[in-house]
Design an enzyme around this catalytic site. Structure first.
Site, mmCIF file in Angstrom:
data_model
loop_
_atom_site.group_PDB
_atom_site.id
_atom_site.type_symbol
_atom_site.label_atom_id
_atom_site.label_comp_id
_atom_site.label_asym_id
_atom_site.label_seq_id
_atom_site.Cartn_x
_atom_site.Cartn_y
_atom_site.Cartn_z
ATOM 1 N N THR A 31 0.851 -1.186 0.000
ATOM 2 C CA THR A 31 0.000 0.000 0.000
ATOM 3 C C THR A 31 0.889 1.238 0.000
ATOM 4 O O THR A 31 2.069 1.146 0.336
ATOM 5 C CB THR A 31 -0.907 0.036 1.250
ATOM 6 O OG1 THR A 31 -1.805 1.138 1.157
ATOM 7 C CG2 THR A 31 -0.103 0.192 2.525
ATOM 8 N N ASN A 32 0.308 2.364 -0.393
ATOM 9 C CA ASN A 32 1.008 3.637 -0.203
ATOM 10 C C ASN A 32 0.165 4.546 0.678
ATOM 11 O O ASN A 32 0.399 5.740 0.771
ATOM 12 C CB ASN A 32 1.307 4.312 -1.555
ATOM 13 C CG ASN A 32 2.574 3.732 -2.181
ATOM 14 O OD1 ASN A 32 3.544 3.451 -1.495
ATOM 15 N ND2 ASN A 32 2.536 3.519 -3.486
ATOM 16 N N LYS A 41 -2.800 3.770 6.796
ATOM 17 C CA LYS A 41 -2.785 2.320 7.022
ATOM 18 C C LYS A 41 -1.410 1.872 7.503
ATOM 19 O O LYS A 41 -1.289 1.061 8.413
ATOM 20 C CB LYS A 41 -3.116 1.574 5.717
ATOM 21 C CG LYS A 41 -4.575 1.590 5.320
ATOM 22 C CD LYS A 41 -4.785 0.642 4.147
ATOM 23 C CE LYS A 41 -6.181 0.676 3.598
ATOM 24 N NZ LYS A 41 -6.365 -0.235 2.448
ATOM 25 N N ASP A 61 -7.488 -6.399 1.377
ATOM 26 C CA ASP A 61 -8.587 -6.023 0.482
ATOM 27 C C ASP A 61 -9.868 -6.034 1.309
ATOM 28 O O ASP A 61 -10.073 -6.938 2.115
ATOM 29 C CB ASP A 61 -8.696 -6.988 -0.693
ATOM 30 C CG ASP A 61 -9.541 -6.393 -1.802
ATOM 31 O OD1 ASP A 61 -9.326 -5.216 -2.163
ATOM 32 O OD2 ASP A 61 -10.451 -7.076 -2.314
ATOM 33 N N ASP A 96 -19.048 4.727 5.095
ATOM 34 C CA ASP A 96 -19.177 5.031 6.533
ATOM 35 C C ASP A 96 -20.483 5.750 6.901
ATOM 36 O O ASP A 96 -21.068 5.443 7.939
ATOM 37 C CB ASP A 96 -17.984 5.868 7.018
ATOM 38 C CG ASP A 96 -16.750 5.019 7.283
ATOM 39 O OD1 ASP A 96 -16.882 3.774 7.286
ATOM 40 O OD2 ASP A 96 -15.670 5.581 7.491
ATOM 41 N N LYS A 137 -14.142 3.772 15.637
ATOM 42 C CA LYS A 137 -14.095 2.925 14.439
ATOM 43 C C LYS A 137 -12.817 2.091 14.389
ATOM 44 O O LYS A 137 -12.849 0.903 14.084
ATOM 45 C CB LYS A 137 -14.206 3.791 13.176
ATOM 46 C CG LYS A 137 -14.319 2.938 11.922
ATOM 47 C CD LYS A 137 -14.312 3.696 10.635
ATOM 48 C CE LYS A 137 -14.107 2.718 9.492
ATOM 49 N NZ LYS A 137 -13.833 3.359 8.221
#
Ligand code: IMP
Length: 195
Positions: A8-9, A13, A69, A153, A173
């Site tokens: 990922t970039n 995260k 994913d 959301d 969350k």
């Protein structure tokens, strides 16, 4: 294992995972290993897509890697939008259009049940593959509520709460989400790996 690539970039995260592993292994992004490729994501399951991304890095860069994913699965639509969550209404990442299409598809349905799911695929230095899953169940509202968050959301209320993810805010969350659960399972596994 000295370093582990997170396919990922997404800074957010990366920081979340790095904090959770407690420094047991150095987590690096795609940019940090010089990978600027558009990694294909063409499978029809979360597991397939996560594995496709992790395998791409392992095969092209020879490094251990994990990828995630996620998506929303709606009960009365038999799991749709699922792997299509990001581009349900056509244009990748157009949350307004995705939400409008979903609320329209659910019009008249009393069954509002849905879940968010994340699958993480991990490929270790010897090629061994492991999967970790996180899931949060809830219901889809009749209309958007709340300004925070992203994606779906504003229309998802997790079970046990009376506010949408967008209203609950990041702190709550990030404790109960599908992604947090999958990443927590990954981190537990990483901590138990022999040094
Ligand atoms: P990704 O695999 O994490 O990039 O998620 C794919 C798509 O699923 C996103 O673009 C969103 O549309 C949806 N999605 C995944 N996780 C969430 C979440 O926590 N909240 C809202 N939408 C999400």
């Amino acid at each position: 294992m000295e370093k582990l690539v997170f396919a990922t970039n997404n800074r957010h995260k990366l920081e979340e995972v790095s904090a959770m592993t407690g420094g047991t292994v150095k987590i690096v992004s795609l940019a940090e290993i010089g990978c600027h490729d558009d990694i294909p994501e063409t499978a029809d399951t979360f597991q397939g897509n996560a594995l496709q991304k992790a395998a791409y890095v392992y095969e092209h860069f020879g490094l251990p890697c994990f990828a995630d994913d996620s998506g929303l699965e709606v009960d009365c639509l038999e799991g749709i939008p699922g792997v299509l969550s990001a581009r349900y209404a056509g244009e990748h990442g157009n949350s307004e259009a995705n939400i409008a299409k979903l609320l329209d598809a659910m019009k008249g349905s009393e069954n509002r049940k849905a879940d968010f799911k994340t699958v993480v695929a991990l490929i270790l230095p010897d090629g061994k593959t492991e999967f970790f899953e996180g899931r949060v169940d809830g219901v889809i509202t009749m209309e958007k509520r709340g300004e925070g968050g992203f994606g779906y959301d504003p229309i998802f209320i997790p079970d046990g709460y009376d506010k949408t993810f967008a209203e609950l805010g990041e702190n709550i969350k990030n404790k109960i989400s599908h992604r947090a659960k999958a990443i927590a399972a990954l981190c537990e596994y990483l901590k138990r790996l022999p040094k």
